[in-house]
Design an enzyme around this catalytic site. Structure first.
Site, PDB file in Angstrom:
ATOM      1  N   LYS A  37       0.832  -1.215   0.000  1.00  0.00           N
ATOM      2  CA  LYS A  37       0.000   0.000   0.000  1.00  0.00           C
ATOM      3  C   LYS A  37       0.858   1.253   0.000  1.00  0.00           C
ATOM      4  O   LYS A  37       0.653   2.171  -0.785  1.00  0.00           O
ATOM      5  CB  LYS A  37      -0.916   0.028   1.239  1.00  0.00           C
ATOM      6  N   THR A  38       1.835   1.273   0.898  1.00  0.00           N
ATOM      7  CA  THR A  38       2.689   2.447   0.998  1.00  0.00           C
ATOM      8  C   THR A  38       3.506   2.607  -0.288  1.00  0.00           C
ATOM      9  O   THR A  38       3.722   3.710  -0.774  1.00  0.00           O
ATOM     10  CB  THR A  38       3.594   2.336   2.239  1.00  0.00           C
ATOM     11  N   ASP A 229      -1.927   7.884   3.765  1.00  0.00           N
ATOM     12  CA  ASP A 229      -1.519   6.520   4.159  1.00  0.00           C
ATOM     13  C   ASP A 229      -2.178   6.192   5.502  1.00  0.00           C
ATOM     14  O   ASP A 229      -2.520   7.100   6.261  1.00  0.00           O
ATOM     15  CB  ASP A 229       0.013   6.465   4.310  1.00  0.00           C
ATOM     16  N   GLU A 230      -2.343   4.925   5.809  1.00  0.00           N
ATOM     17  CA  GLU A 230      -2.918   4.497   7.105  1.00  0.00           C
ATOM     18  C   GLU A 230      -4.254   5.194   7.370  1.00  0.00           C
ATOM     19  O   GLU A 230      -4.514   5.679   8.478  1.00  0.00           O
ATOM     20  CB  GLU A 230      -1.939   4.804   8.260  1.00  0.00           C
ATOM     21  N   GLN A 260      -5.795  -3.275  10.603  1.00  0.00           N
ATOM     22  CA  GLN A 260      -4.701  -2.638  11.342  1.00  0.00           C
ATOM     23  C   GLN A 260      -5.141  -1.352  12.020  1.00  0.00           C
ATOM     24  O   GLN A 260      -4.306  -0.495  12.334  1.00  0.00           O
ATOM     25  CB  GLN A 260      -3.532  -2.355  10.405  1.00  0.00           C
ATOM     26  N   ARG A 618       4.874  -7.385  11.147  1.00  0.00           N
ATOM     27  CA  ARG A 618       6.085  -6.574  10.968  1.00  0.00           C
ATOM     28  C   ARG A 618       7.273  -7.452  10.584  1.00  0.00           C
ATOM     29  O   ARG A 618       8.277  -6.968  10.092  1.00  0.00           O
ATOM     30  CB  ARG A 618       6.463  -5.825  12.261  1.00  0.00           C
TER      31      ARG A 618
HETATM   32  N1  LIG Z   1       5.743  -5.511  -6.313  1.00  0.00           N
HETATM   33  C1  LIG Z   1       6.654  -5.615  -5.361  1.00  0.00           C
HETATM   34  N2  LIG Z   1       7.821  -6.251  -5.592  1.00  0.00           N
HETATM   35  C2  LIG Z   1       8.760  -6.377  -4.626  1.00  0.00           C
HETATM   36  N3  LIG Z   1       8.632  -5.906  -3.383  1.00  0.00           N
HETATM   37  C3  LIG Z   1       7.500  -5.257  -3.075  1.00  0.00           C
HETATM   38  C4  LIG Z   1       6.455  -5.079  -4.034  1.00  0.00           C
HETATM   39  N4  LIG Z   1       5.466  -4.406  -3.436  1.00  0.00           N
HETATM   40  C5  LIG Z   1       5.860  -4.160  -2.165  1.00  0.00           C
HETATM   41  N5  LIG Z   1       7.088  -4.670  -1.948  1.00  0.00           N
HETATM   42  C6  LIG Z   1       7.850  -4.619  -0.678  1.00  0.00           C
HETATM   43  O1  LIG Z   1       7.058  -5.263   0.318  1.00  0.00           O
HETATM   44  C7  LIG Z   1       7.210  -4.597   1.575  1.00  0.00           C
HETATM   45  C8  LIG Z   1       5.863  -4.141   2.088  1.00  0.00           C
HETATM   46  O2  LIG Z   1       5.369  -3.074   1.291  1.00  0.00           O
HETATM   47  P1  LIG Z   1       4.625  -1.841   1.951  1.00  0.00           P
HETATM   48  O3  LIG Z   1       5.329  -1.400   3.163  1.00  0.00           O
HETATM   49  O4  LIG Z   1       4.339  -0.863   0.885  1.00  0.00           O
HETATM   50  O5  LIG Z   1       3.275  -2.585   2.397  1.00  0.00           O
HETATM   51  P2  LIG Z   1       2.033  -1.996   3.175  1.00  0.00           P
HETATM   52  O6  LIG Z   1       0.836  -2.597   2.540  1.00  0.00           O
HETATM   53  O7  LIG Z   1       2.123  -0.525   3.197  1.00  0.00           O
HETATM   54  O8  LIG Z   1       2.255  -2.625   4.615  1.00  0.00           O
HETATM   55  P3  LIG Z   1       1.611  -2.154   6.016  1.00  0.00           P
HETATM   56  O9  LIG Z   1       0.184  -2.610   5.957  1.00  0.00           O
HETATM   57  O10 LIG Z   1       2.379  -2.883   7.040  1.00  0.00           O
HETATM   58  O11 LIG Z   1       1.727  -0.672   6.074  1.00  0.00           O
HETATM   59  C9  LIG Z   1       8.165  -3.456   1.354  1.00  0.00           C
HETATM   60  O12 LIG Z   1       9.462  -3.874   1.695  1.00  0.00           O
HETATM   61  C10 LIG Z   1       8.045  -3.218  -0.161  1.00  0.00           C
HETATM   62  O13 LIG Z   1       9.203  -2.619  -0.673  1.00  0.00           O
HETATM   63 MG   LIG Z   2       2.245   0.831   4.834  1.00  0.00          MG
END
Ligand SMILES: Nc1ncnc2c1ncn2[C@@H]1O[C@H](COP(=O)(O)OP(=O)(O)OP(=O)(O)O)[C@@H](O)[C@H]1O
Ligand SMILES: [Mg+2]
Length: 780
Positions: A37-38, A229-230, A260, A618
Site C-alpha cells: 500500500k505504501t 496513508d494508514e 490494522q 512486521r
Molecule cells: N511488487 C513488489 N515487488 C517487490 N517488493 C515489493 C512489491 N510491493 C511491495 N514490496 C515490498 O514489500 C514490503 C511491504 O510493502 P509496503 O510497506 O508498501 O506494504 P504496506 O501494505 O504498506 O504494509 P503495512 O500494511 O504494514 O503498512 C516493502 O518492503 C516493499 O518494498
Molecule cells: Mg504501509
C-alpha cells in the site's frame, strides 16, 4: 523521466499498478499488511509528477515524519531531487502546523505561536487543577487531559460542551462536575499564551477552513491531489480536514487496512474507511492480495489470528515467499529471564546469519516492559534504541534550553516562562510566580506582559524581587535582539552560558550532570545542522521558530540520531507500517496482551487482536513470541498465563521451544541454534492442541531464588581453542558455509572471544567469532 517512471511501474504487480496509474478521481486501496500500500502511494506520487502534475499541488499525509522523509527520498530517486523538494508531505500535525503559521492571525493567534507538547499540556492542567483547589485524586491530570483531547478531536468546543447535557452529565456522574470549567480555563490559558496543543493543530485547522471560505478555496486549489496513508487510523478531526480540502477536485487517494486499525482509543474511526464510498463520487476500489514482506508461515499465522475478529472486511492475503521457519514460542519463569532469552537469541542470530542490530525489533504492549529487555541487551553489549520512551527532546535539560528559546520567539508562552523563570535559581519564588499568574488572569494578559509592567502594578512584591523580575525581562529581551542578528546556533550557545544553565550542571558534578551537558552539546549540534541546512534562508528569526516547530513535532520515530545500527525497541503502536527481518513480541500474557484494561467489550478485544496482527506482520523472516510465568505488576509478583493470541494461531505455524529447566541450566545458545543440538536434552515440548502447557508454576519463593540465578554465561563454549583455530593465521584460506572462500587477515581476542577478520571473495571483509563460525581450512 518518462522512461524512469516506466521502469519503476514495471516493478509493481498488476493489482498494484492499477491504482498507481489511476486517472483522476477518488480511489481507495484496502489491503492487508505488507501488500505494498505504501509503495503504491509512493509510486503514484512519482507517477503523477511524471504526468505533469506540479509537486506544489500534491499533499501526502503519512503516519510519521520519518515515513514522509523516506517517501520523499524514494520519489526523489525516481523523479529527481529538486522537484521532490516541493512536495507537501508529512504528518497531519506537521503539515497543518505550517498552514496555521501562515493563517494564525485570522484565528487571533500570533504567527509565532508555540506548540505545547503532551508534557506542557499536562503541566498546565495540573496547575489549573491546583489553582481551582480540586482533589487531584479525583481530577487526575492525565485523565483530564485525555478527556479534553477527546473533546477536541470530536470538534466539541467549550461552548458545545456546555450546550451538551449528556457530556456535562457524564462528567458529573464520574464525580468530575467541574470538567467543563477546567476545559474552559485550559483553552483560555493556551490562547493567552499564544500556544496550541497537538489537538489544536487539527481543531484550529478545521475552524480555519470552516470560517474562512477564501482560505478554504486557496488550499483546495493548491492541493489538487491528496493522498493519505494508514487511512484506517484517522480521527474525526483529520477526516473532516481531508474531506474539506478534497471537496473541490475530489482527487483523493487513501490506502489502509481495517485489520490494522489500532487507534480507536484515541478517537480513530474505522467508519472513515467504511464510508469512503459514500463520501465521494465514483470511488474506485482496489484490493491488493500479495504480501511481499513476510514468509508464508508468518502471513498464514497472521491470517489465522485475525479470522477470530467478527467485524472486518473480507480480505485475502497470500505470499509467494518461502515458508520460512515456524514462529518460535518461548516461555520463561520471570521477565528477567525473558529478557535474557531475547538478548541471547539476538546475539546468536547475529553471529550465525551475520546480520545487523538494525535487523531486530523487540515489540511490547506497554512501555514499562522495555526495562527487562534493556538490562539484558546492555549485559550483552548489544546496542539498542528505545522509541517512544523519553525522547531526546523530552529530557529535562533539553526542555530547559528549549524553553528559553521558545520564550525568545514567543514571550507569552506561559509554560516555558514558568519552567525557567527561576531555573537556574535566581530568587524568584513560587509565591511570586503565583501572584503573577493571578495578575495575568486578572488583567487578561500574559505573565510576561505583567512582568514587563511590574513597576506599575501593585502586587505586593518587594522591590528586591521586582528587580529580579525586571532583570529576567531584560535578559530575554537581549536574547530577542540577538536573535535578529545572530543565527540560531550562536544564540543558543549564548543562552546556555548567559543564563547559567551549563554552569549549574557543571556544579552538579555527578555522572548524570555530565551526561546532561553532553545532551546540551548534542542539541547544539542539532541546531547547527539545522542552521547549515537553512543557509539560504536570510531571516534568522524565522529559522529559530522553524527549528522549534520541527522539534515540537518530532515524533519519537523521528529520533534517528547517532549510530543507526541498533536493535529497535518500541510499543506495537509505534511499529505500524514498519518492517524488520526478526521480530520479538514479548509479554504474550493474558491481562498484558490482550491488555487487562481492554477486555471489557468485544470491540476492545478485537482492537487488541488487530494490534497483535500488526505486531506479527512486521516480521519478514522470523517471529518470536515470548511469555513468562510470573511478572511484577503494580509492585506485586503475579502468576501469568500465556496469551489467548498464541492459542489462536494455527498450531501448524508454531514451534514451542525451551522448557524452563533446560534454559536455566543450559543456555539456549549452546543447543538450539548452532546445529549441534542434542534434542533429547532440549526436551522440545509441543502440545497436541490448545494452550502451551504451563509446567509446574514455581512458588514465589522459588522465583525469588531464580531471579538471583544468572544463566550460565554462554560466552564460555567448549568449541573455543579447538584444533581448528590453532591452525589459523593471517593468510590462511578458509571456506565458510555461507560466505564461501576467504582469506584470514587478522586474528584477535582469546579463548571464546577469538575473532578472525576474513576477506571473502564475495561480500567483502567480515569479522567472525571463531567459536561460532563454521570454517574449513582450504589452505594454510
Ligand atoms: N511488487 C513488489 N515487488 C517487490 N517488493 C515489493 C512489491 N510491493 C511491495 N514490496 C515490498 O514489500 C514490503 C511491504 O510493502 P509496503 O510497506 O508498501 O506494504 P504496506 O501494505 O504498506 O504494509 P503495512 O500494511 O504494514 O503498512 C516493502 O518492503 C516493499 O518494498
Ligand atoms: Mg504501509
Amino acid at each position: 523521466m518518462e522512461q524512469d517512471i516506466q521502469h519503476y511501474i514495471s516493478q509493481l504487480n498488476d493489482a498494484q499498478r492499477a491504482p498507481t496509474i489511476h486517472k483522476d478521481g477518488a480511489l481507495m486501496v484496502i489491503a492487508g499488511a505488507g501488500s505494498g500500500k505504501t509503495r503504491v502511494l509512493t509510486y503514484r506520487i512519482a507517477y503523477l509528477m511524471s504526468q505533469g502534475v506540479d509537486a506544489f499541488n500534491i499533499l501526502a499525509l503519512t503516519f510519521t515524519n520519518k515515513a514522509a522523509r523516506e517517501m520523499k527520498e524514494r520519489i526523489a530517486r525516481i523523479v529527481g531531487g529538486s522537484e521532490a523538494k516541493n512536495l507537501w508531505m508529512g504528518t497531519f500535525h506537521s503539515i497543518f502546523a505550517k498552514i496555521l503559521r501562515f493563517e494564525a492571525d485570522k484565528l487571533g493567534y500570533p504567527s509565532n505561536f508555540t506548540i505545547y507538547d503532551t508534557q506542557d499540556s499536562e503541566r498546565l492542567i495540573r496547575s489549573i487543577i491546583k489553582e481551582m483547589q480540586l482533589d487531584k485524586d479525583i481530577y487526575k491530570y492525565k485523565q483530564v487531559r485525555s478527556r479534553i483531547s477527546s473533546f477536541k478531536n470530536s470538534l466539541i468546543t467549550v461552548r458545545a460542551y456546555f450546550n451538551n447535557p449528556e457530556l456535562v452529565e457524564a462528567d458529573a456522574m464520574a464525580k468530575r462536575p467541574r470538567m467543563g470549567e477546567i476545559y474552559k480555563e485550559y483553552v483560555d490559558r493556551c490562547f493567552k499564551a499564544g500556544a496550541m496543543d497537538f489537538d489544536d493543530l487539527l481543531l484550529r485547522t478545521n475552524e480555519l477552513l470552516n470560517r474562512f471560505p477564501d482560505v478554504l478555496a486557496k488550499y483546495q486549489d493548491r492541493f489538487r491531489y491528496i493522498l493519505v496513508d494508514e487511512y484506517q487510523d484517522t480521527n474525526h478531526s483529520q477526516y473532516l480536514i481531508v474531506k474539506a480540502l478534497a471537496d473541490r477536485f475530489q482527487n483523493i487517494c487513501v490506502v489502509g487496512d481495517d485489520s490494522q486499525s489500532i487507534y480507536a482509543f484515541r478517537g480513530a474511526n474505522i467508519n472513515n474507511i467504511l464510508n469512503f464510498q459514500q463520501d465521494y463520487d465514483n470511488v474506485a476500489m482496489y484490493r491488493l492480495e500479495q504480501n511481499y514482506r513476510s514468509t508464508k508461515n508468518i502471513v498464514e499465522a497472521a491470517n489465522s489470528v485475525i479470522e477470530h475478529n467478527k467485524t472486518r472486511l473480507d480480505k485475502v492475503v497470500w505470499t509467494a515467499n518461502e515458508a520460512g521457519p515456524k514462529i518460535k514460542v518461548n516461555r520463561s519463569v520471570t521477565d528477567g529471564e525473558e529478557g535474557r532469552f531475547v538478548a541471547s537469541s539476538i546475539f546468536e542470530t547475529k553471529m550465525r546469519e551475520q546480520v545487523n542490530n538494525g535487523d531486530f525489533a523487540i515489540l511490547y504492549r506497554t512501555n514499562a516492559q522495555s526495562r527487562a529487555m534493556e538490562d539484558a541487551l546492555r549485559k550483552r553489549d548489544i546496542p539498542y534504541r528505545i522509541y517512544g520512551g523519553l525522547s531526546f527532546y523530552q529530557r529535562k535539560e533539553i526542555k530547559d534550553v528549549l524553553a528559553y528559546l521558545r520564550l525568545v520567539v514567543n514571550p507569552k508562552d506561559e509554560e516555558s516562562l514558568k519552567r525557567v523563570i527561576n531555573y537556574p535559581a535566581r530568587g524568584i519564588g513560587q509565591t511570586t510566580i503565583d501572584k503573577l499568574v493571578v495578575a495575568a488572569k486578572h488583567y487578561g494578559r500574559s505573565m510576561f506582559e505583567v512582568m514587563e509592567n511590574i513597576s506599575k502594578i501593585d502586587l505586593k512584591i518587594n522591590s528586591g524581587t521586582k528587580t529580579k523580575l525586571e532583570n529576567f525581562v531584560t535578559m530575554i529581551r537581549s536574547f530577542q535582539i540577538m536573535n535578529e542578528g545572530a543565527n540560531a546556533f550562536e544564540l543558543t550557545a549564548h543562552i546556555t552560558k548567559k543564563t547559567g544553565l551549563v554552569q549549574e550542571l557543571k556544579k552538579d558534578g555527578t555522572p548524570e550532570g555530565v551526561a546532561r551537558i553532553e545532551n546540551i552539546e548534542e542539541l547544539l549540534n542539532g541546531i547547527k545542522d539545522f542552521v547549515e541546512g537553512q543557509k539560504e534562508v536570510a531571516d534568522a528569526t524565522g529559522a529559530l521558530a522553524e527549528f522549534l516547530e520541527d522539534v515540537a513535532l518530532a515524533t519519537d520515530m523521528d529520533n534517528d540520531k547517532g549510530d543507526p545500527d541498533r536493535v529497535a525497541l518500541m510499543t506495537i503502536h509505534l511499529a505500524k507500517g514498519l518492517e524488520f527481518p526478526y521480530v520479538y513480541i514479548v509479554g504474550m500474557e493474558e491481562d498484558l496482551f490482550p491488555s487487562g484494561m481492554s477486555m471489557n467489550t468485544r470491540s476492545e478485544l478485537e482492537e487488541e487482536r488487530r494490534l497483535f496482527y500488526v505486531a506479527l506482520t512486521r516480521a519478514e523472516k522470523q517471529a518470536y513470541l515470548t511469555y513468562t510465568q510470573s511478572r511484577y505488576r503494580w509492585g506485586k509478583l503475579v502468576d501469568a498465563e500465556p496469551s489467548r493470541f498464541i492459542e489462536e494461531i494455527d498450531d501448524a505455524y508454531l514451534d514451542y521451544i525451551t522448557p524452563v529447566e533446560s534454559y536455566r541450566f543450559k543456555p539456549l545458545i549452546d543447543n538450539d541454534i548452532f546445529g549441534e543440538v542434542d534434542k533429547s536434552k532440549l526436551r522440545l515440548q509441543k502440545p497436541k492442541s490448545g494452550r502451551p502447557p504451563v509446567i509446574g508454576n514455581p512458588t514465589p519463593e522459588q522465583i525469588r531464588k531464580l531471579r538471583k540465578i544468572k544463566p550460565e554465561s554462554s560466552q564460555s563454549s567448549p568449541a573455543s581453542g579447538s584444533l581448528l583455530d590453532e591452525n589459523l593465521k593471517p593468510g590462511t584460506l578458509v571456506e565458510h558455509s555461507r560466505f564461501g572462500r576467504g582469506e584470514i587477515l587478522r586474528l584477535e581476542g582469546v579463548g571464546g572471544d577469538k575473532k578472525a577478520e576474513i576477506k571473502f571473495q564475495v561480500g567483502g571483509i567480515k569479522k567472525l567469532l571463531l567459536r561460532f563460525a563454521k570454517l574449513e581450512i582450504v589452505k594454510s
